[in-house]
Design a protein around this motif. Structure first.
Motif, PDB file in Angstrom:
ATOM      1  N   GLN A  42     -22.976  63.543 -10.425  1.00  0.00           N
ATOM      2  CA  GLN A  42     -22.300  64.228  -9.340  1.00  0.00           C
ATOM      3  C   GLN A  42     -20.801  63.951  -9.377  1.00  0.00           C
ATOM      4  OE1 GLN A  42     -23.714  66.530  -7.349  1.00  0.00           O
ATOM      5  NE2 GLN A  42     -21.599  66.900  -6.727  1.00  0.00           N
ATOM      6  N   GLY A  43     -20.436  62.725  -9.741  1.00  0.00           N
ATOM      7  CA  GLY A  43     -19.021  62.390  -9.874  1.00  0.00           C
ATOM      8  C   GLY A  43     -18.344  63.199 -10.971  1.00  0.00           C
ATOM      9  N   GLU A  46     -17.501  66.561  -9.552  1.00  0.00           N
ATOM     10  CA  GLU A  46     -16.316  66.470  -8.675  1.00  0.00           C
ATOM     11  C   GLU A  46     -15.030  66.343  -9.498  1.00  0.00           C
ATOM     12  OE1 GLU A  46     -17.145  63.151  -6.201  1.00  0.00           O
ATOM     13  OE2 GLU A  46     -18.814  64.114  -5.147  1.00  0.00           O
ATOM     14  N   THR A  47     -15.069  65.529 -10.549  1.00  0.00           N
ATOM     15  CA  THR A  47     -13.878  65.329 -11.376  1.00  0.00           C
ATOM     16  C   THR A  47     -13.499  66.603 -12.115  1.00  0.00           C
ATOM     17  OG1 THR A  47     -14.393  62.991 -11.679  1.00  0.00           O
ATOM     18  CG2 THR A  47     -12.904  63.984 -13.277  1.00  0.00           C
ATOM     19  N   ASN A  49     -14.104  69.585 -11.159  1.00  0.00           N
ATOM     20  CA  ASN A  49     -13.542  70.508 -10.172  1.00  0.00           C
ATOM     21  C   ASN A  49     -12.053  70.241  -9.968  1.00  0.00           C
ATOM     22  OD1 ASN A  49     -15.281  72.552  -8.791  1.00  0.00           O
ATOM     23  ND2 ASN A  49     -16.655  70.807  -8.562  1.00  0.00           N
ATOM     24  N   LYS A  50     -11.663  68.962  -9.962  1.00  0.00           N
ATOM     25  CA  LYS A  50     -10.246  68.618  -9.812  1.00  0.00           C
ATOM     26  C   LYS A  50      -9.426  69.110 -10.997  1.00  0.00           C
ATOM     27  CE  LYS A  50     -10.690  64.462  -6.924  1.00  0.00           C
ATOM     28  NZ  LYS A  50     -10.420  63.000  -6.847  1.00  0.00           N
ATOM     29  N   SER A 286      -6.785  63.328 -12.298  1.00  0.00           N
ATOM     30  CA  SER A 286      -8.073  63.308 -11.590  1.00  0.00           C
ATOM     31  C   SER A 286      -8.481  61.895 -11.197  1.00  0.00           C
ATOM     32  CB  SER A 286      -9.171  63.960 -12.437  1.00  0.00           C
ATOM     33  OG  SER A 286      -9.353  63.260 -13.645  1.00  0.00           O
TER      34      SER A 286
END
Length: 305
Positions: A42-43, A46-47, A49-50, A286
């Motif tokens: 999941q991390g 998120e990364t 996406n950044k 990020s």
């Protein structure tokens, strides 16, 4: 406020020409999925996406039912360059380098120990290049790094290291034009975690030197800044080096020429193109590393879908 210029060669690849804006679906998978936790997966989403927020519009990153990273986006960014940015782990670390003088007779003793079973050869010394000048302790051919690492990571060899550098590890630098790689020994804390890493970076931007060469300007948070001041102060006093590594490869190992560096500002400058500097700044901005990813496939998405 002092700035330190770290001269590096960054091998972030950039291939091909920019294409007209298209919609793509791209699949990546984790290289070692069995070692990646659900939180890390999941991390990673998120990364990514950044990173993508600075590159594309109408993008979507998710884990599919095969636990692969599925990316859909609309972009005019070259897909090969995009793959390089997505699959870069972003593992930035700063280490104290062990001076050659501190190793004393280590390599003599290690070579003698390994030679007991191989009397016809010099196990370590036969692998060393006889260059007049190299970075690091010495250099070896890229083809010989696996064998040298096997020797140096033997328990009985590690026990020969001086007591004050028992907590350390060997790392290689980037290959030169002859495909030779310098060897470094860096000090590691007992937990093995670098005192300064990508989590201490609060800002990374592409900039330029006074000679108009592309660079990456980095600013650290308070903790990173304090550690950087302490680390550069020690390097200055001991006339030693600091190794800057990206994904476990030493990209630079500069000395400190003018005392401890305060303020947590550092400029990474060197032999990279504008695109390479932009990509490195994007990855570091990020503030988080991701597990190793590998490209699986990509396909164009029909505008009618």
């Amino acid at each position: 406020m002092k700035y330190m210029y770290l001269f590096v060669v960054v091998t972030l690849l950039s291939c091909g020409n920019v294409t007209p804006k298209h919609k793509f679906s791209i699949i990546y998978e984790f290289e070692n999925p069995e070692t990646v936790s659900d939180n890390e997966k999941q991390g990673t989403v998120e990364t990514l996406n950044k990173r993508l927020a600075q590159l594309a519009s109408n993008y979507d990153v998710k884990l599919n039912n095969k636990q692969q990273i599925e990316l859909k986006l609309s972009t005019d960014f070259n897909v090969n360059r995009l793959n390089t940015i997505i699959t870069n782990s972003g593992k930035l670390e700063f280490w104290e380098v062990v001076r050659a003088d501190d190793l004393g007779v280590f390599f003599l003793e290690a070579n003698a120990l390994l030679k007991k079973d191989q009397e016809e050869i010099e196990p370590i010394f036969d692998l060393i290049n006889s260059n007049d000048y190299v970075y690091g302790l010495f250099s070896v051919s890229k083809n010989d790094t696996t064998q040298l690492s096997k020797y140096l990571n033997k328990t009985e060899v590690k026990q020969l290291l001086p007591a004050h550098v028992k907590h350390s590890k060997f790392l290689y630098g980037i290959p030169d034009e002859l495909n030779n790689m310098p060897l470094y020994l860096v000090k590691t804390p007992p937990d093995g975690i670098a005192l300064i890493n990508e989590t201490h970076i609060v800002d990374a931007r592409q900039s330029y030197t006074y000679t108009n060469r592309p660079t990456v300007s980095i600013k650290m948070n308070e903790l990173g800044s304090n550690r950087w001041e302490r680390m550069t102060g020690i390097a200055y006093q001991q006339q030693s080096q600091i190794a800057i590594t990206l994904n476990d490869m030493v990209y630079s190992a500069p000395t400190v020429s003018s005392g401890a560096i305060t303020g947590g500002n550092t400029e990474i400058a060197g032999s990279f193109t504008l695109e390479q500097a932009q990509d490195l700044a994007l990855i570091l901005s990020s503030h988080r590393r991701i597990p190793k990813l590998k490209f699986v496939n990509s396909s164009a998405i029909n505008d009618k879908e």
